[in-house]
Design a protein around this motif. Sequence first.
Motif, PDB file in Angstrom:
ATOM      1  N   THR A   1      62.642  20.144  59.109  1.00 43.61           N
ATOM      2  CA  THR A   1      62.259  20.264  60.615  1.00 43.61           C
ATOM      3  C   THR A   1      61.611  20.404  61.483  1.00 43.61           C
ATOM      4  OG1 THR A   1      64.744  20.512  60.589  1.00 43.61           O
ATOM      5  CG2 THR A   1      64.003  20.422  62.132  1.00 43.61           C
ATOM      6  N   LEU A   2      61.693  18.890  61.710  1.00 48.38           N
ATOM      7  CA  LEU A   2      60.544  18.749  63.131  1.00 48.38           C
ATOM      8  C   LEU A   2      60.452  19.980  64.426  1.00 48.38           C
ATOM      9  CD1 LEU A   2      58.474  15.515  61.828  1.00 48.38           C
ATOM     10  CD2 LEU A   2      57.921  18.173  60.283  1.00 48.38           C
ATOM     11  N   SER A   3      59.479  20.187  65.046  1.00 46.00           N
ATOM     12  CA  SER A   3      59.297  20.651  66.032  1.00 46.00           C
ATOM     13  C   SER A   3      59.559  19.029  66.862  1.00 46.00           C
ATOM     14  CB  SER A   3      57.674  20.819  67.149  1.00 46.00           C
ATOM     15  OG  SER A   3      58.226  21.868  66.089  1.00 46.00           O
ATOM     16  N   ASN A   4      58.541  18.193  66.812  1.00 45.99           N
ATOM     17  CA  ASN A   4      58.054  16.937  67.590  1.00 45.99           C
ATOM     18  C   ASN A   4      58.059  16.096  66.277  1.00 45.99           C
ATOM     19  OD1 ASN A   4      58.825  18.065  70.417  1.00 45.99           O
ATOM     20  ND2 ASN A   4      56.622  18.283  69.633  1.00 45.99           N
ATOM     21  N   ILE A   5      57.109  14.780  67.186  1.00 45.13           N
ATOM     22  CA  ILE A   5      56.739  13.818  65.660  1.00 45.13           C
ATOM     23  C   ILE A   5      55.824  13.175  66.668  1.00 45.13           C
ATOM     24  CG2 ILE A   5      58.201  12.315  65.754  1.00 45.13           C
ATOM     25  CD1 ILE A   5      57.576  12.088  62.345  1.00 45.13           C
ATOM     26  N   GLN A   6      54.632  12.412  65.934  1.00 49.36           N
ATOM     27  CA  GLN A   6      53.799  11.496  67.053  1.00 49.36           C
ATOM     28  C   GLN A   6      53.676  10.398  65.926  1.00 49.36           C
ATOM     29  OE1 GLN A   6      50.055  14.027  67.937  1.00 49.36           O
ATOM     30  NE2 GLN A   6      51.118  15.240  68.901  1.00 49.36           N
ATOM     31  N   TRP A   7      52.489   9.584  66.603  1.00 47.45           N
ATOM     32  CA  TRP A   7      52.798   7.771  65.689  1.00 47.45           C
ATOM     33  C   TRP A   7      51.003   8.045  65.980  1.00 47.45           C
ATOM     34  CZ3 TRP A   7      55.368   5.856  61.992  1.00 47.45           C
ATOM     35  CH2 TRP A   7      56.364   6.303  61.769  1.00 47.45           C
ATOM     36  N   TYR A   8      50.334   7.614  65.211  1.00 48.09           N
ATOM     37  CA  TYR A   8      49.035   7.154  65.750  1.00 48.09           C
ATOM     38  C   TYR A   8      48.947   5.437  64.664  1.00 48.09           C
ATOM     39  CZ  TYR A   8      48.553  11.927  66.908  1.00 48.09           C
ATOM     40  OH  TYR A   8      48.046  12.967  67.388  1.00 48.09           O
ATOM     41  N   LYS A   9      47.895   5.054  65.291  1.00 50.14           N
ATOM     42  CA  LYS A   9      47.095   3.765  65.129  1.00 50.14           C
ATOM     43  C   LYS A   9      46.106   4.347  64.655  1.00 50.14           C
ATOM     44  CE  LYS A   9      46.832  -1.403  65.676  1.00 50.14           C
ATOM     45  NZ  LYS A   9      46.777  -2.259  66.583  1.00 50.14           N
ATOM     46  N   GLN A  10      45.944   3.225  62.733  1.00 52.56           N
ATOM     47  CA  GLN A  10      43.971   3.445  62.917  1.00 52.56           C
ATOM     48  C   GLN A  10      43.718   2.020  62.636  1.00 52.56           C
ATOM     49  OE1 GLN A  10      43.069   6.151  58.818  1.00 52.56           O
ATOM     50  NE2 GLN A  10      41.300   6.137  60.192  1.00 52.56           N
ATOM     51  N   ARG A  11      42.776   1.695  62.767  1.00 49.62           N
ATOM     52  CA  ARG A  11      42.099   0.080  62.693  1.00 49.62           C
ATOM     53  C   ARG A  11      41.366   0.510  61.483  1.00 49.62           C
ATOM     54  NH1 ARG A  11      43.016  -1.456  68.264  1.00 49.62           N
ATOM     55  NH2 ARG A  11      44.566  -3.021  68.274  1.00 49.62           N
ATOM     56  N   PRO A  12      41.171  -0.789  60.533  1.00 46.28           N
ATOM     57  CA  PRO A  12      40.019  -0.245  59.796  1.00 46.28           C
ATOM     58  C   PRO A  12      39.032  -0.130  60.681  1.00 46.28           C
ATOM     59  CG  PRO A  12      41.869  -2.219  59.371  1.00 46.28           C
ATOM     60  CD  PRO A  12      41.482  -2.055  60.934  1.00 46.28           C
ATOM     61  N   GLY A  13      38.797   0.728  59.702  1.00 44.66           N
ATOM     62  CA  GLY A  13      37.003   1.710  59.955  1.00 44.66           C
ATOM     63  C   GLY A  13      37.400   2.220  61.182  1.00 44.66           C
ATOM     64  N   GLY A  14      38.250   2.600  61.392  1.00 46.56           N
ATOM     65  CA  GLY A  14      38.355   3.636  62.748  1.00 46.56           C
ATOM     66  C   GLY A  14      38.649   5.172  62.665  1.00 46.56           C
ATOM     67  N   HIS A  15      39.719   5.474  63.358  1.00 46.35           N
ATOM     68  CA  HIS A  15      39.687   6.216  63.863  1.00 46.35           C
ATOM     69  C   HIS A  15      41.412   6.566  64.128  1.00 46.35           C
ATOM     70  CE1 HIS A  15      37.951   6.011  67.394  1.00 46.35           C
ATOM     71  NE2 HIS A  15      38.994   7.297  68.045  1.00 46.35           N
TER      72      HIS A  15
ATOM     73  N   THR B   1      46.514  -8.046  66.077  1.00 46.80           N
ATOM     74  CA  THR B   1      46.223  -7.184  66.854  1.00 46.80           C
ATOM     75  C   THR B   1      46.955  -5.862  66.482  1.00 46.80           C
ATOM     76  OG1 THR B   1      47.488  -7.355  68.715  1.00 46.80           O
ATOM     77  CG2 THR B   1      45.022  -8.269  68.833  1.00 46.80           C
ATOM     78  N   ASP B   2      48.119  -6.498  65.888  1.00 46.71           N
ATOM     79  CA  ASP B   2      48.690  -5.331  65.134  1.00 46.71           C
ATOM     80  C   ASP B   2      48.545  -4.607  64.470  1.00 46.71           C
ATOM     81  OD1 ASP B   2      51.839  -6.971  66.503  1.00 46.71           O
ATOM     82  OD2 ASP B   2      50.650  -4.819  67.733  1.00 46.71           O
ATOM     83  N   VAL B   3      47.329  -5.519  63.075  1.00 48.45           N
ATOM     84  CA  VAL B   3      46.788  -4.834  62.022  1.00 48.45           C
ATOM     85  C   VAL B   3      45.846  -3.413  62.179  1.00 48.45           C
ATOM     86  CG1 VAL B   3      44.592  -5.589  60.656  1.00 48.45           C
ATOM     87  CG2 VAL B   3      46.036  -7.021  61.355  1.00 48.45           C
ATOM     88  N   GLY B   4      46.403  -2.584  60.918  1.00 48.04           N
ATOM     89  CA  GLY B   4      45.961  -1.277  60.472  1.00 48.04           C
ATOM     90  C   GLY B   4      47.250  -0.475  60.628  1.00 48.04           C
ATOM     91  N   THR B   5      46.309   0.525  59.941  1.00 44.52           N
ATOM     92  CA  THR B   5      47.132   1.712  58.867  1.00 44.52           C
ATOM     93  C   THR B   5      47.967   2.974  60.096  1.00 44.52           C
ATOM     94  OG1 THR B   5      45.418   1.965  57.710  1.00 44.52           O
ATOM     95  CG2 THR B   5      47.453   3.392  57.880  1.00 44.52           C
ATOM     96  N   TYR B   6      49.337   2.712  60.376  1.00 43.50           N
ATOM     97  CA  TYR B   6      50.319   3.463  60.768  1.00 43.50           C
ATOM     98  C   TYR B   6      50.990   5.413  60.734  1.00 43.50           C
ATOM     99  CZ  TYR B   6      50.391  -0.885  63.795  1.00 43.50           C
ATOM    100  OH  TYR B   6      49.961  -1.431  64.486  1.00 43.50           O
ATOM    101  N   PHE B   7      50.462   6.584  61.411  1.00 43.19           N
ATOM    102  CA  PHE B   7      50.709   7.269  60.628  1.00 43.19           C
ATOM    103  C   PHE B   7      52.015   8.030  61.525  1.00 43.19           C
ATOM    104  CE2 PHE B   7      47.954   8.219  57.413  1.00 43.19           C
ATOM    105  CZ  PHE B   7      46.218   6.794  57.361  1.00 43.19           C
ATOM    106  N   CYS B   8      52.895   8.736  60.794  1.00 42.66           N
ATOM    107  CA  CYS B   8      53.131   9.273  61.072  1.00 42.66           C
ATOM    108  C   CYS B   8      52.424  10.733  61.431  1.00 42.66           C
ATOM    109  CB  CYS B   8      55.188  10.308  61.303  1.00 42.66           C
ATOM    110  SG  CYS B   8      54.858  10.260  59.593  1.00 42.66           S
ATOM    111  N   ALA B   9      52.735  12.098  62.183  1.00 42.71           N
ATOM    112  CA  ALA B   9      51.926  13.399  62.415  1.00 42.71           C
ATOM    113  C   ALA B   9      53.336  14.038  62.155  1.00 42.71           C
ATOM    114  CB  ALA B   9      51.198  13.193  62.862  1.00 42.71           C
ATOM    115  N   ALA B  10      53.671  14.850  61.562  1.00 44.69           N
ATOM    116  CA  ALA B  10      54.123  16.022  61.665  1.00 44.69           C
ATOM    117  C   ALA B  10      54.239  17.710  62.828  1.00 44.69           C
ATOM    118  CB  ALA B  10      55.035  16.862  60.807  1.00 44.69           C
ATOM    119  N   VAL B  11      54.629  17.848  63.715  1.00 43.40           N
ATOM    120  CA  VAL B  11      53.924  18.917  64.455  1.00 43.40           C
ATOM    121  C   VAL B  11      54.904  20.100  64.340  1.00 43.40           C
ATOM    122  CG1 VAL B  11      54.273  20.046  67.036  1.00 43.40           C
ATOM    123  CG2 VAL B  11      53.606  17.499  66.813  1.00 43.40           C
ATOM    124  N   THR B  12      54.437  20.945  63.452  1.00 46.52           N
ATOM    125  CA  THR B  12      54.429  22.364  63.295  1.00 46.52           C
ATOM    126  C   THR B  12      54.231  23.155  63.791  1.00 46.52           C
ATOM    127  OG1 THR B  12      53.417  21.950  61.241  1.00 46.52           O
ATOM    128  CG2 THR B  12      55.791  20.900  61.413  1.00 46.52           C
TER     129      THR B  12
END
Lengths: 113, 111
Positions: free
Chosen positions: B28-42, B82-93
């Motif tokens: 179980t998570l406290s919160n969850i965050q979402w991030y996008k990383q474009r190719p070659g980016g952060h 423009t939506d191309v990239g990798t989408y990450f979720c990130a668990a906040v604990t």
Amino acid sequence: DARVTQTPRDKVTEMGQEVTMRCQPILGHNTVFWYRQTMMQGLELLAYFRNRAPLDDSGMPKDRFSAEMPDATLATLKIQPSEPRDSAVYFCASGLSRNTEAFFGQGTRLTVV
Amino acid sequence: GQQVMQIPQYQHVQEGEDFTTYCNSSTTLSNIQWYKQRPGGHPVFLIQLVKSGEVKKQKRLTFQFGEAKKNSSLHITATQTTDVGTYFCAAVTGGGNKLTFGTGTQLKVEL
């Protein structure tokens, strides 16, 4: 424009050499993360700090990796000795406080040959 | 330890099609965050979800947090190049201090 600054951007080194990566977090941020990104492992959390104190470094290989925050404006990640399997992009990120977004630096691309 | 899995690992869509990525945590998570990383980016922060069952929208993006706070999803309507990239979720604990990233979903959009 506040940003996380990482140096160097690229580093090529020979196996066995010491590598030091530096990170300047955004001024006022009290949480600092170090991540390693590879195609195979994705974004791995290596270590993180809050108010300069290490909270968790269980993601780091302890025998060769070390992370420190000598002061609030500098975080370092050191690998000694480096190995080819350490080749990856290393990201530093900082956050303002708990439960807030992380701001990432541009990363250091490390290649160990 | 904390594990955060995302599916699918890759997704190719035609421009205009919808896209969804799913994120599942072993705890179980406290919160969850979402991030996008474009190719070659952060990774760049998109949003944070805090409440059980929460739904948030950003233009064509819809984010959901599961009732049990162990899963989340990101849905993109009518994808664009423009939506191309990798989408990450990130668990906040860890009392809000620890941010563990999921395995990511790489999105490619073809014309």
